[in-house]
Design an enzyme around this catalytic site. Sequence first.
Site, PDB file in Angstrom:
ATOM      1  N   CYS A 131       0.344  -0.992  -0.052  1.00  0.00           N
ATOM      2  CA  CYS A 131      -0.167  -0.073  -0.034  1.00  0.00           C
ATOM      3  C   CYS A 131       1.087   1.124   0.370  1.00  0.00           C
ATOM      4  CB  CYS A 131      -1.364  -0.210   1.603  1.00  0.00           C
ATOM      5  SG  CYS A 131      -1.624  -1.599   1.208  1.00  0.00           S
ATOM      6  N   ARG A 133       5.417   0.007  -6.555  1.00  0.00           N
ATOM      7  CA  ARG A 133       5.808  -0.937  -4.790  1.00  0.00           C
ATOM      8  C   ARG A 133       4.110  -2.488  -4.634  1.00  0.00           C
ATOM      9  NH1 ARG A 133       6.625   2.349  -0.612  1.00  0.00           N
ATOM     10  NH2 ARG A 133       5.525   1.447   0.852  1.00  0.00           N
ATOM     11  N   TRP A 192      -2.760  -3.497  -1.570  1.00  0.00           N
ATOM     12  CA  TRP A 192      -2.625  -3.789  -1.918  1.00  0.00           C
ATOM     13  C   TRP A 192      -3.013  -5.065  -1.395  1.00  0.00           C
ATOM     14  CZ3 TRP A 192       0.228  -8.182   0.385  1.00  0.00           C
ATOM     15  CH2 TRP A 192       1.181  -9.027  -0.222  1.00  0.00           C
ATOM     16  N   ASN A 226      -1.662   2.005   5.526  1.00  0.00           N
ATOM     17  CA  ASN A 226      -0.715   1.121   5.142  1.00  0.00           C
ATOM     18  C   ASN A 226      -0.538  -0.072   6.557  1.00  0.00           C
ATOM     19  OD1 ASN A 226       1.354  -0.640   4.526  1.00  0.00           O
ATOM     20  ND2 ASN A 226       2.873   0.985   4.244  1.00  0.00           N
ATOM     21  N   GLY A 227      -0.335  -1.146   6.140  1.00  0.00           N
ATOM     22  CA  GLY A 227      -0.503  -2.159   7.499  1.00  0.00           C
ATOM     23  C   GLY A 227      -1.947  -2.976   7.394  1.00  0.00           C
ATOM     24  N   GLU A 261      18.147 -18.070  -7.021  1.00  0.00           N
ATOM     25  CA  GLU A 261      17.754 -16.705  -7.384  1.00  0.00           C
ATOM     26  C   GLU A 261      17.164 -16.923  -8.403  1.00  0.00           C
ATOM     27  OE1 GLU A 261      16.788 -14.142  -5.870  1.00  0.00           O
ATOM     28  OE2 GLU A 261      17.738 -12.212  -7.891  1.00  0.00           O
ATOM     29  N   LYS A 289      13.103 -15.729  -9.470  1.00  0.00           N
ATOM     30  CA  LYS A 289      13.106 -14.326 -10.987  1.00  0.00           C
ATOM     31  C   LYS A 289      11.578 -14.920 -11.718  1.00  0.00           C
ATOM     32  CE  LYS A 289      14.814 -11.497  -8.966  1.00  0.00           C
ATOM     33  NZ  LYS A 289      15.419 -10.938  -8.183  1.00  0.00           N
ATOM     34  N   GLU A 340       8.787 -15.402 -10.346  1.00  0.00           N
ATOM     35  CA  GLU A 340       7.407 -13.517 -10.480  1.00  0.00           C
ATOM     36  C   GLU A 340       7.587 -12.934 -10.657  1.00  0.00           C
ATOM     37  OE1 GLU A 340       9.729 -11.334  -7.774  1.00  0.00           O
ATOM     38  OE2 GLU A 340      11.721 -11.572  -8.029  1.00  0.00           O
ATOM     39  N   HIS A 399      18.210 -36.966  -3.887  1.00  0.00           N
ATOM     40  CA  HIS A 399      17.445 -37.179  -2.616  1.00  0.00           C
ATOM     41  C   HIS A 399      15.855 -37.260  -2.431  1.00  0.00           C
ATOM     42  CE1 HIS A 399      21.189 -38.125  -0.542  1.00  0.00           C
ATOM     43  NE2 HIS A 399      21.818 -37.143  -1.602  1.00  0.00           N
ATOM     44  N   LYS A 404       6.753  -3.641  -4.362  1.00  0.00           N
ATOM     45  CA  LYS A 404       7.985  -3.892  -4.384  1.00  0.00           C
ATOM     46  C   LYS A 404       8.792  -4.346  -2.867  1.00  0.00           C
ATOM     47  CE  LYS A 404      12.029  -2.204  -5.876  1.00  0.00           C
ATOM     48  NZ  LYS A 404      12.918  -4.039  -6.216  1.00  0.00           N
TER      49      LYS A 404
HETATM   50  C1  F6R Z   1      12.534 -10.620  -5.486  1.00  0.00           C
HETATM   51  C2  F6R Z   1      12.764  -9.557  -4.115  1.00  0.00           C
HETATM   52  C3  F6R Z   1      12.308 -10.063  -3.516  1.00  0.00           C
HETATM   53  C4  F6R Z   1      12.707  -9.340  -2.100  1.00  0.00           C
HETATM   54  C5  F6R Z   1      12.275  -9.125  -0.654  1.00  0.00           C
HETATM   55  C6  F6R Z   1      12.997  -8.566   0.365  1.00  0.00           C
HETATM   56  O1  F6R Z   1      12.670  -9.935  -6.950  1.00  0.00           O
HETATM   57  O2  F6R Z   1      12.587  -8.710  -4.967  1.00  0.00           O
HETATM   58  O3  F6R Z   1      12.288 -11.347  -3.241  1.00  0.00           O
HETATM   59  O4  F6R Z   1      14.074  -9.455  -2.962  1.00  0.00           O
HETATM   60  O5  F6R Z   1      10.758  -8.565  -1.059  1.00  0.00           O
HETATM   61  O6  F6R Z   1      12.770  -6.993  -0.165  1.00  0.00           O
HETATM   62  P1  F6R Z   1      13.765  -6.817  -0.091  1.00  0.00           P
HETATM   63  O7  F6R Z   1      15.080  -6.868   0.168  1.00  0.00           O
HETATM   64  O8  F6R Z   1      13.593  -4.407   0.138  1.00  0.00           O
HETATM   65  O9  F6R Z   1      14.008  -6.526   1.753  1.00  0.00           O
END
Ligand code: F6R
Length: 615
Positions: free
Chosen positions: A2, A27, A79, A104-105, A484, A488, A491, A507, A610
Amino acid sequence: MCGVVAVIGKQNASDLVVEGLKKLEYRGYDSAGIASVSGGALHTIKSEGKLINLIEELSKVSKANLQSDSSIAIGHTRWATHGNVNVKNAHPLTSESKVAVVHNGIIENYESIKNQLISDGYVFKSQTDTEVLPHLFMKYIKLGNNFLQAGRLVLKDIKGAFAFVAMSLDFPNELFVSRNSSPLAIGLGEKSNFVGSDAHSIDHLTQRIIYLEDGDHALIDLDNVRIFNINEENVDRKIINIKAEIGLITKGGYRHFMEKEIFEQPSVIPQIISTFIKNSYEINIDLNKLGFKNKNTLLISAAGTSYYAAMVGKYWIEQLADLPVIIDLASEYRYRKPSVFGQSAMLVISQSGESLDTLMALRHGKELGLNTNAIVNVEGSTIDREANYSLYTRAGAEIGVASTKSFTSQLVILFMIAVALGKKFNIVTQEQLQKICSYILSLPSAIAEMLNMENEIKSVAQNIKNAKSIIFLGRGLLYPLALEGALKLKEISYIHAEGFAAGEMKHGPIALIEDQVPVIMFLVSDGNEDKAISNLQEAYSRGAKIILIADRDCIKKAPFAHYKIEIPNFETDFKSLLSPFLMAIPAQLLAYHVANERGTDVDQPRNLAKSVTVE
Ligand code: F6R
């Protein structure tokens, strides 16, 4: 997550709020809304989906009616947490068309408050936890309290993590704001003041920013910002001058922010390197500030991609400094009673500096007596302010939801820490240090060369875009890269993807292999490559489509692979040690191109935010 924006004391306040909301779009959100006061009435407009829908709704309403004489407005991008994505649940939430709140929250105890308010005769129109806030304000205003008193009574009733802004027709020249764990910035103007979820959302209005501290509340009018702490004592909070980052929200000719941010890496990384490498052979990190007592165990905690950076950091620090490292997912750490035996320092890693899980892990570590350090991208963020010592990635604003340049920037700092510790504990010699520094200095050009592999990666993306499930494999330092790569890809393309340590396949995960399942392996010659190739061969024998991203020597050893992407040949003694930097690039490009082929919303993937400011 949010976003909240508010303006008081400027004509066309609604338009200015919308400008701020646009800056918070990155975000992630699913609906938006705005409330303003004009002609003695409260006007609320909300819409589902992107901001463009809200802007259309706003334009339908006669300007005279809503905006032109309005100098107070609050706005929100939502959100969803409690209640579906729809207009009713979008913010602002109101009470009796007199009080409006954006939030927000999460209000954790909203159910009991809601039941009480319903028995007091208040009618709830949404399924949100937030709606208790406007009704509580209404209740306390009706009892004869002024806006500040009413807000304080509301704060006494609620529990949870929140940042909210309230406005009321009874006090049309005031805003009440409060924060607890969720971020909130106040901007100071001339005969006007502003509120935003971050400083960037109001940097078109002012560059003078105050960050509220946890438990603070404030009463804001056009001339004054009065801030009070949790004990209702009037407090001064530091005013910070921020520089408006011009051009921040442009894609600079790229199709997506993510693509721009991937290609920014060769220019972002030299800036970090120049902060941390002095005279080409000295690492400029104050290890004393990190709080190491002898060779105590280091705890690193983070979430998502930042956690995978932490995993790489663990391998590096253990290998280069012979120092034990424990890594812990922030969302797990804070709810455990972890042992701190043998530990004196904690490092958290966060791009946004606002991930609630990571912030709470940091606070937990602090309570347990650890010296807390942070690697953050956003200076002035809550984690930055609360950590004893921060190291900045300074990668610039990252707008695409998927973390790219901030991942490699985090890796640079972790690598520097590992080398600096190695030197301190006499494991890395001066000669090695000089060699490592000279390689680090050439890293940006190595990354630029990796980016030249884009076309080859794009053709692999075209070949796997319809897969139902994709497996990523890596060993050693490239195991976190497999995780990773899978994160990536899933998502932003919405294809199910999992990363495994190559040696773990036998395993259990090998049961997933069936005809044509893509198996992507990251590999460099590190002395163990033959074992990894055997793991790959096992998948090949069961019908998997094998994609090998590797150096020339490894590729020669795996002629059976269906697609072979040869990484440029980097002559260095430290090739395997530095391989995570190199493999981050194909991992990012592959996810980006698969998503593009599938036509998904690359920069704002569904359900994601974000900065994740809820637990
Ligand atoms: C993946 C991604 C998320 C963030 C995670 C932590 O591409 O962006 O997995 O890495 O939400 O976010 P930060 O680094 O802002 O604490």
